[in-house]
Scaffold this motif. Sequence first.
Motif, PDB file in Angstrom:
ATOM      1  N   UNK A 167       0.836  -1.192   0.000  1.00  0.00           N
ATOM      2  CA  UNK A 167       0.000   0.000   0.000  1.00  0.00           C
ATOM      3  C   UNK A 167       0.877   1.252   0.000  1.00  0.00           C
ATOM      4  N   UNK A 168       0.616   2.114  -0.973  1.00  0.00           N
ATOM      5  CA  UNK A 168       1.265   3.419  -1.040  1.00  0.00           C
ATOM      6  C   UNK A 168       0.181   4.471  -0.815  1.00  0.00           C
ATOM      7  N   UNK A 169       0.299   5.238   0.252  1.00  0.00           N
ATOM      8  CA  UNK A 169      -0.713   6.252   0.541  1.00  0.00           C
ATOM      9  C   UNK A 169      -0.524   7.510  -0.300  1.00  0.00           C
ATOM     10  N   UNK A 170       0.670   7.680  -0.879  1.00  0.00           N
ATOM     11  CA  UNK A 170       0.956   8.829  -1.747  1.00  0.00           C
ATOM     12  C   UNK A 170       0.595  10.151  -1.060  1.00  0.00           C
ATOM     13  N   UNK A 171       1.097  10.281   0.155  1.00  0.00           N
ATOM     14  CA  UNK A 171       0.853  11.478   0.959  1.00  0.00           C
ATOM     15  C   UNK A 171       2.161  11.853   1.641  1.00  0.00           C
ATOM     16  N   UNK A 172       2.499  13.161   1.695  1.00  0.00           N
ATOM     17  CA  UNK A 172       3.760  13.560   2.326  1.00  0.00           C
ATOM     18  C   UNK A 172       3.903  13.106   3.765  1.00  0.00           C
ATOM     19  N   UNK A 173       2.782  12.953   4.477  1.00  0.00           N
ATOM     20  CA  UNK A 173       2.863  12.507   5.867  1.00  0.00           C
ATOM     21  C   UNK A 173       3.207  11.028   5.978  1.00  0.00           C
ATOM     22  N   UNK A 174       2.955  10.285   4.911  1.00  0.00           N
ATOM     23  CA  UNK A 174       3.198   8.843   4.923  1.00  0.00           C
ATOM     24  C   UNK A 174       4.039   8.471   3.695  1.00  0.00           C
ATOM     25  N   UNK A 175       5.320   8.814   3.706  1.00  0.00           N
ATOM     26  CA  UNK A 175       6.153   8.546   2.527  1.00  0.00           C
ATOM     27  C   UNK A 175       6.505   7.074   2.353  1.00  0.00           C
ATOM     28  N   UNK A 176       6.405   6.287   3.418  1.00  0.00           N
ATOM     29  CA  UNK A 176       6.825   4.884   3.343  1.00  0.00           C
ATOM     30  C   UNK A 176       5.761   4.020   2.676  1.00  0.00           C
ATOM     31  N   UNK A 177       6.211   2.886   2.134  1.00  0.00           N
ATOM     32  CA  UNK A 177       5.306   1.886   1.569  1.00  0.00           C
ATOM     33  C   UNK A 177       4.952   0.896   2.677  1.00  0.00           C
ATOM     34  N   UNK A 178       3.682   0.562   2.783  1.00  0.00           N
ATOM     35  CA  UNK A 178       3.220  -0.377   3.809  1.00  0.00           C
ATOM     36  C   UNK A 178       3.031  -1.759   3.182  1.00  0.00           C
ATOM     37  N   UNK A 179       3.621  -2.765   3.830  1.00  0.00           N
ATOM     38  CA  UNK A 179       3.504  -4.140   3.335  1.00  0.00           C
ATOM     39  C   UNK A 179       3.179  -5.064   4.508  1.00  0.00           C
ATOM     40  N   UNK A 180       2.588  -6.204   4.193  1.00  0.00           N
ATOM     41  CA  UNK A 180       2.300  -7.164   5.237  1.00  0.00           C
ATOM     42  C   UNK A 180       1.439  -8.302   4.734  1.00  0.00           C
ATOM     43  N   UNK A 181       1.228  -9.312   5.587  1.00  0.00           N
ATOM     44  CA  UNK A 181       0.396 -10.472   5.212  1.00  0.00           C
ATOM     45  C   UNK A 181      -1.077 -10.177   5.411  1.00  0.00           C
ATOM     46  N   UNK A 182      -1.901 -10.839   4.643  1.00  0.00           N
ATOM     47  CA  UNK A 182      -3.345 -10.689   4.725  1.00  0.00           C
ATOM     48  C   UNK A 182      -3.966 -12.088   4.630  1.00  0.00           C
TER      49      UNK A 182
END
Length: 239
Positions: free
Chosen positions: A220-235
């Motif tokens: 998940x990429x939020x594409x917001x300056x406050x959240x520059x990191x990419x979020x990954x994980x299991x589902x």
Amino acid sequence: TFCIGGTLTLDGSGSTNVISYQWIQLPSGAVVSSAVTANVIPVAGTTAYVLIAANGVCSSADTVLVTSSPGPVADAGPDQSIITGMTVTIGGNPTGPVGSTYAWGPSSGLGDPTMGNPVASPAATTSYTVFVTDANGCVGSDTMNLVVVPAIDFPNGFTPNGDGINDVWQIDNIQLFPECQVQVYNRWGELLFNSIGYNPPWDGRFEGKDVPVGTYYYIIKLNDPLFPDVFTGPLTIMR
């Protein structure tokens, strides 16, 4: 002395043995009042007001000099956004002229509301207004908006079994990021779900069919300056 933008009352009631009054503004010579008082709106700079007090053919004159100062330029700074729990410094650069005093409101969430640049950490989105009082006692104000963005929590599973409960992968607050990109892959790296924005949410289907029970992986990429990191994980999908 006076602060520009208001109405000033000139009062000649200290005069004695007077039958008639006349207030005259210089240098224009305009009569601003024929009463003992005169309500005037002084322009910036210094203006002379002459009171002529008469008793029959006898008269006397006295002059009031009014120096009208413009109010201070207040700068609350730009609107900002923070994540819940973060702190940020607000105010301009500078917030007001040298020698000014400050009062921010509301004071909730502020470290010191009397500083020109206080530290803010409100629990919710707040509009802060700063009142700047300069050395002449004149007041100016400005407002900024501090948006508080909730932290994003990515659930690690859902149960798309058609019972109406937890049938889609619901990501709270992701609607605050309309430019986000959400992707879901299987263990072999095959892309099963991809969206810009997250509406509608993933229902556990791929090409119209339910995916098997098991563990999948999101990016998940939020594409917001406050959240520059990419979020990954299991589902995990359970039925």
